[in-house]
Structure formats: C-alpha cells, structure tokens
Design an enzyme around this catalytic site. Structure first.
Site, PDB file in Angstrom:
ATOM      1  N   GLY B  37       0.809  -1.220   0.000  1.00 52.07           N
ATOM      2  CA  GLY B  37       0.000   0.000   0.000  1.00 52.07           C
ATOM      3  C   GLY B  37       0.839   1.265   0.000  1.00 52.07           C
ATOM      4  O   GLY B  37       0.351   2.348  -0.330  1.00 52.07           O
ATOM      5  N   HIS B  38       2.109   1.142   0.351  1.00 49.28           N
ATOM      6  CA  HIS B  38       2.961   2.332   0.507  1.00 49.28           C
ATOM      7  C   HIS B  38       4.225   2.134  -0.306  1.00 49.28           C
ATOM      8  O   HIS B  38       5.275   1.834   0.263  1.00 49.28           O
ATOM      9  CB  HIS B  38       3.282   2.546   2.002  1.00 49.28           C
ATOM     10  CG  HIS B  38       3.898   3.871   2.320  1.00 49.28           C
ATOM     11  ND1 HIS B  38       5.217   4.153   2.136  1.00 49.28           N
ATOM     12  CD2 HIS B  38       3.352   5.007   2.812  1.00 49.28           C
ATOM     13  CE1 HIS B  38       5.486   5.389   2.528  1.00 49.28           C
ATOM     14  NE2 HIS B  38       4.367   5.928   2.939  1.00 49.28           N
ATOM     15  N   PHE B  39       4.255   2.250  -1.642  1.00 54.23           N
ATOM     16  CA  PHE B  39       3.100   2.549  -2.476  1.00 54.23           C
ATOM     17  C   PHE B  39       3.023   1.474  -3.555  1.00 54.23           C
ATOM     18  O   PHE B  39       4.059   0.900  -3.901  1.00 54.23           O
ATOM     19  CB  PHE B  39       3.256   3.926  -3.139  1.00 54.23           C
ATOM     20  CG  PHE B  39       3.292   5.058  -2.163  1.00 54.23           C
ATOM     21  CD1 PHE B  39       2.112   5.632  -1.713  1.00 54.23           C
ATOM     22  CD2 PHE B  39       4.499   5.555  -1.691  1.00 54.23           C
ATOM     23  CE1 PHE B  39       2.149   6.698  -0.821  1.00 54.23           C
ATOM     24  CE2 PHE B  39       4.531   6.606  -0.797  1.00 54.23           C
ATOM     25  CZ  PHE B  39       3.365   7.184  -0.348  1.00 54.23           C
ATOM     26  N   LEU B  44       8.083   2.103  -0.500  1.00 51.66           N
ATOM     27  CA  LEU B  44       8.969   2.942   0.328  1.00 51.66           C
ATOM     28  C   LEU B  44       8.715   2.652   1.798  1.00 51.66           C
ATOM     29  O   LEU B  44       7.563   2.431   2.207  1.00 51.66           O
ATOM     30  CB  LEU B  44       8.681   4.426   0.082  1.00 51.66           C
ATOM     31  CG  LEU B  44       8.985   4.980  -1.304  1.00 51.66           C
ATOM     32  CD1 LEU B  44       8.504   6.427  -1.389  1.00 51.66           C
ATOM     33  CD2 LEU B  44      10.478   4.889  -1.600  1.00 51.66           C
TER      34      LEU B  44
END
Lengths: 93, 157
Positions: B37-39, B44
């Site tokens: 989800g990140h990203f 990251l």
C-alpha cells in the site's frame, strides 16, 4: 544581568510563543499561561541549560500529587524563580 | 525487523554509556504487506516507521542510561527530516545520542544512514517512569537479550 524571573519569562515567551509582556511574576505557568506538562518539558530543558541545573520536576509533581505541595509553590513564576535560585546556590555550595 | 510486531531494531552494534551514544542495525524487509500500500508499484519505508526506529534506538540508549530501572516513552518529535527514500531491503544504521538528561524526561538526537548516507534525522523527547508492570519489564529484558543489549556496559557506565 537579567534577573532569574526575566530569564525565565524570556524562555517561556520564546518556547511557547507567549507575548512577553503578558508574563508577570504572579503568572501561574499552568493556570494563567496555559502551558501543559509536555510544553513545560521544553521550558525545563531551556532552564536546565541556561542555569546549569536539573529542575526536579518528578519530585515536584509527586509532591503535588501527594498533596504535600501546591502547584503555586512551583509554577507561579516568582516561586519558580526562587526555586531556581535555590538550586543554583546549592550547586555552588 | 519485524514490522508486524513493531520490533524495528535487529542488533545493537555499539553502546557507550559514558559517551551517551548508541548505534544499532535494522534490516528493512524486502517484502511486507506495508509496501503493497505504501506505495503500489513504488514501495517505500514509511517515514513514521523511520521515526519509530529512531525512537526505539533512543529508547535502548535511555534504558541503558537508566540502568534498566525505568522505561522511556516517546513524548515529542521535533525537527524530523526525511532526507531521502528508504527502500525495501535497505540495511539501516541508526545512531542516537543523549542530548539532555532531565528529571523524568530526556531528549535525544538520532540519525538513520544507509551505506553511510544520511537518510533521516530527528530530535526526540521522552518521558520515563519506573516500568509500569513486571510483564513489560520481562518483555524488554527478553528483547534486550534478542538484540544483544550489552549488560556489561551498564556496570561500567
């Protein structure tokens, strides 16, 4: 040389962005100036550095919580300044 | 680094109580659901976790400084700067020094480097109290053993 109160008032004004002219020796840091315990850590840090002492915040807080002292004894600025003078004198003794 | 358990520090590399400094290592995993989800497509390490890694590093320094009698809790984050991306698989070298030892509180300055390059830094404030209960102390004792906390350093501090 600036008085202890003047130094403390300047520290509070700069640390908490409070107008210097609203800070008097009778001001209560918590009740009058609205400084919370976390912000007071920054003030304690600046005082510790400026005066070469270690404000005994834990002991004071415990005394207040135990009913052995009032917040006025430590957090009204003229009283806080007197406590600082005592700590500075004790350091030099 | 076990992100799911918020255990971000793998190993204490150096601890000098006299100098009030610590250096630790932390291996960012190559894969983790966080990176999905990140990203998506550009994983990251989240900045908040980097701040937490600096806080945990500082925490071990403070536990040593306080002779394993008190527990530090993060109270304020100042001047936190994320200077460059931290990627999955990066090996973090995190150092911290005790900037001020107050009454019931302390301030540290911490840095994270990857391959010698500064990635982020912060000034942190902690409150510290006696361990709230035996369970927490026991957990921290176990963690200390796991990451190589040098107990002998306290005896010479």
């Amino acid at each position: 040389m600036a008085s202890t109160f003047d130094q403390v008032a300047t520290i509070i004004a700069e640390t908490c962005d409070i107008p210097r002219d609203t800070i008097t020796p009778e001001s209560h840091a918590i009740d009058d100036l609205g400084i919370d315990s976390l912000d007071f850590l920054d003030i304690a840090f600046a005082i510790d550095k400026a005066f070469g002492i270690k404000l005994p915040l834990e002991k004071w807080t415990q005394e207040v919580n135990d009913g052995k002292a009032t917040t006025e004894q430590y957090f009204v600025l003229k009283n806080l300044s007197a406590r600082i003078d005592e700590l500075v004198a004790a350091k030099g003794a | 680094m076990h992100l799911e358990y918020f255990q971000l520090i793998d190993r204490i590399a150096a601890l000098d109580i006299g100098e009030r400094t610590i250096t630790v290592e932390a291996q960012v995993p190559k894969e983790n659901t966080i990176f999905e989800g990140h990203f998506p497509g550009y994983p990251l390490m989240p900045g908040v976790l980097l701040i937490e890694a600096m806080a945990q590093t500082s925490g071990w320094l403070l536990i040593a400084h306080l002779k394993f009698e008190r527990m530090p809790f993060l109270a304020a984050v100042k001047e936190a700067k994320m200077r460059d991306f931290v990627n999955p698989g990066d090996l973090l070298t995190i150092d911290a020094k005790l900037a001020h030892d107050g009454s019931g509180y302390a301030m540290t300055e911490a840095n994270i480097r990857v391959g010698g390059k500064l990635k982020c830094n912060a000034t942190l404030t902690f409150r510290h109290t006696p361990f709230p209960n035996a369970d927490m102390r026991g957990h921290m004792e176990a963690m200390a053993t796991k990451i190589g906390f040098p107990r002998e350093a306290m005896a010479h501090g």
